[in-house]
Write an enzyme that holds these catalytic residues in place. Sequence first.
Site: not given
Lengths: 696, 563
Positions: A308, A380, A402
Amino acid sequence: MRTPSSLLDPGLLKAAGSSAFRKLDPRVQWANPVMFVTELGAVLCTLAVAGNLLVGSWDGFDLQATLWLWFTVFFASFAEALAEGRGKAQAESLKRARTQATARRLQNDREECVAATELQKGDVVVCEAEDIIPADGEVIEGIATVDESAITGESAPVIRESGGDRSAVTGGTRVISDRIVIRVTSEKGNTFLDRMITMVEGAQRQRTPNEIALGQLLLGLTAAFVLAVFTLPAFTHYSAAAGGKPDAAPLSLVVLVCLLVCLIPTTIGGLLSAIGISGIDRLIRRNVMATSGRAVEAAGDIDVLLLDKTGTITLGSRRAAAFLPAPGLTPNQLADAAQLASLADATPEGRSIVVLAKEGFNLRGREVAAPHAKFVPFTAQTRMSGVDLPGSDGQPTRRIRKGAASAVRTFVESQGGQFPGEVAAAVDEVARQGGTPLVVAENGRVLGVIQLKDVVKGGIKERFARLRRMGIRTVMITGDNPLTAAAIAAEAGVDDFMAQATPEDKLARIRDEQARGHLVAMTGDGTNDAPALAQADVGVAMNTGTQAAREAGNMVDLDSNPTKLIEIVEIGKQLLTTRGALTTFSIANDVAKYFAILPAMFGGLYAVNAARPGPLSALNLMHLATPQSAILSAVIFNALIIIALIPLALRGVRYRPLGATAVLRRNLFVYGLGGLAAPFVGIKLLDLLITCLGIA
Amino acid sequence: MNARDGLQLAMYTGALMALTPWLGGHILRAANGERHLLSRFLLPVERLIYRTAGVAPDEEMRWTQYALSVVWFNGMGLVLLLVLQMLQEYLPLNPQGLPSPSWHLALNTAVSFATNTNWQAYSGEATMSYLTQSLGFTVQNFLSAATGVAVLLALTRGLVRRSTRTLGNFWADLVRTTLHLFLPLSVLLAVVLVSQGVVQNLSPSAEATTLEHAHQVIPLGPAASQIAIKQLGTNGGGFFGTNSAHPFENPTPLSNFLEMLAILLIPSALCSTYGHMVGSRRQGWAIWTVMMLLFLAGLGLALWAEHQPNPALGGLPNLEGKETRFGIANSVLWATATTGASNGSVNAMHDSFSPLGGLVPLVNILLGEVVFGGVGAGLYGMLMFVVLTVFMAGLLVGRTPEYLGKKVEAREVRLAMIAVLAPCAIVLVSAAAAAVVPAGTGSLNNAGPHGLSEILYAFASMTNNNGSAFGGLHAATPFYDLVGALCMLLGRFAVIVPVLALAGGMASKKVSPASTGTLRTDGGLFMILLVGVVIIVGALTFLPVLTLGPVIEHLLMLQGRVF
């Protein structure tokens, strides 16, 4: 789990000594034809010596030779016992973890105390701080820190929580804080701890395929030597009669058995099982639990390794790699603003921006520590973070943000600014190259783009290069798009990659590789890795992973370190190499032994008179003193070499990733030529010693 | 040894090397049923044979079927040959009116020819009628040789094929090999030999009165046809008792050269065929090189030994038992070739070689006839050593051993060990028995270690299906006939059956692609290891008894004692 024990640990040696005596039982030796034949020979010689004693004749040579034959068998048993002993010591410490724990079983919302051994699969138990987890299971409720040092030896506690990939708990480990509810997933007697104990004790050690094949080879050689030795009386009888002195070379039973034992491959025969046991032992020392020795051997053969990306090849978090300023600005200006915006950002990404600005543009976190600065955390809703810097009037004059391009566009346009086309192009370009673009803006003005990208772990490229030299192709598996995947694959130096891979793709890829004749290894931890882990020839599950993954793989890495596979492969190869090296050594030894024993046996044949030795004494290249001292030296050498090689058998021949031909050349040189030369020196020295002591 | 001898050796190895790829390619086409120069004439014959015999040539066989067919076919050949000999006195083409041989000699001879051994406990011209020789022996010369090639083809298919259980069709392999390989080559060689003066007729023996007015019977017969196939098919059973030392069997330097070349020609070419079949010509040449190295090593030692002055002959060249027509070099070259291949034809008396000169042919045989070896048999025997070498090498490099991409596992090791060690065991046990029972030692003409060498050589030769005799041993006794027959049968089929079993197992395996971790089996290091394994297995098993035979004889000779 880590119970480092020196080879010379007196306790271990003592235990191995007494265990070795029990192993002299012929029913135990039967499993190993070479040593069984040796023991049979020793028994016959003992009977012969005893028979001679009964009729009042006494031969010091026969007695000594017989004793050394017994030593040969004993040393071999001792080697095996020593290898097992190290495992047993570890098993003891594991067993302590399994001691009479009690479980708080939940039934119909009522808690009851039962012995851990009474738990059934499917039972639900509660564990709180300081409780020992009574059985393997899955957390179905709550979150807790767990001390797994009993199994992993790692003292730092780990987090276990319901749902997700960190839900598996192991019986015998201890909850340190909080409360969890666990559903038992293992039958009693078959818990992880039980399997581990069985494994280290070697009780269920099955012989591996190559070990069985080598056993066939050794059996064949032994049979051939039995015939070669026991047809000798006939040929000698003929030769003695033809030489005119029918009793010129009486071949006693003891001498014949000595020749036989010297010729059959006792070195490898005596050390064979010790090599196998210590291979597993070495794995355990590296905190890897294998469910069978077969898997360890298969590990030595794998030629494709699926890994992975995240957490294995890359660090798992993204790092700032470049500042791409908007038109009309210098990188310095962008870096300055970006650093200001990130000073309070504790995420790895944020910290990496500060570091890049500092290292690339020599900007230090200076005046922004000003008390008036107001940091804006990421939410969020805004999907941005940044800082507001007050002007002289205390009003925020510089609002630096940013965030994702779309969020910053909204921010800029809400203040009447514009999102320049060049910046949009730069955003697309970064994304296309597999990075993550962060756009920086100050008030209504877009300053530029920060390129974040995956960071390949340090040293990983060298590890892959080492794998390649071992003949193993690495395949990186990632959910990223093909471009990102390609970029990282190139940087990490993997041979191949699978982008946008789903668990089904992984399984299909493994099947595909196997159909083309490859042996595939993979590491995994998630439940959705389980099918692939089960399909792979060597599936290494991470101990932090889910119960499903741990059940599916044939090895569990207690350290949860995906690159551990390299060590596993090396141990698998070591296992074979050590057997091959000792077999070669053993067979090469026979040449010198022939030159010691044949002249001793046949020296008197065709002798003109008793004063002058027969022609075959010309073969006494080592100039051994007497026939008796020659035979005795060979037998003693043969016995002592087993003891001398025990450390090599337990430690394993060092593996070097050099490519097959170079490894073969090296091992042939060391163990083939070495095996040819060593006994000439050893037997000669023993002969000198025996002559000095005057014992033969 | 002089420059001409050197030139002769160079021409021999050069011709062998040059013809190998050409003939190897032809054998490949023949085995696959592809067209070649003579197909137009031979294909109808082939089809006719299949129709007559009711054989479906494309019907694939598993290894068990294949092995059963081999055993059944050779068993029937053996019975027919036995019957033919026992009835010979009642059958035609017996101008000398030779009686039928004793039953044990007939049995020994039948086994001998059916197993490609061609051990002859009789003298051809004085024992066997023309019918027995041409209908019995010559036919078996073809068929036993073709059997060897067929088994090799089956083994090779087993190594090459993937995930299948079948190895081809024995009948098709047998017919194609006989018809497209042995028959044309034999006709060609027979015609050339006739041109050199080898006899080929059905006349009764010529009678002549010599200058001393003595009456002499000069045997004649259909010799050239049998000699061609006995050389090409590594049979070796001569038409005349003295084999190719007889002027009617081997009249000229050219016939000598061609007969020697024919000994190793097909075994050598099969290496090339093998390379083609496994898809890597280097693999074929690697095995060829190993065989050639072993051959040259033996040849060098024997040449050196034979050129040493024999103290017993007062320092004269060791020409006893050699045809002065051929001299030392050609006698030694023939001896090395005929024992390297399991041919067994001779043009000199091996018994009269110096101890070390005689050691070389003996060791060649004891190694299991893998120095080129019998047609097919040599290569399949060598491939068993390859399997063991691959196994050892695989362990040393830390990887489950693979040959041609297929894993060598316990079953393969077991079968290869049986195939390699069964002949060793049979030789040791039978020779040991002969060395102690009066029936064994009673046949000896020489005392001391030389007698032991003779016994050892006899059983080595029979067990490994070579068939050459050291000489000096009276072999036509019930003991040697019967024990020998058993040795020949076991020596042949205790190898063929495990070889086919191994082929069957390999055919069902998958192929793993090569990586840098895979050991190359066509490189120099592997070749050296293979040479080592062949020598070590042979040396470790036979060193004690060789010490009591040729080695002690050599040491005694240096003291001036000969036997």
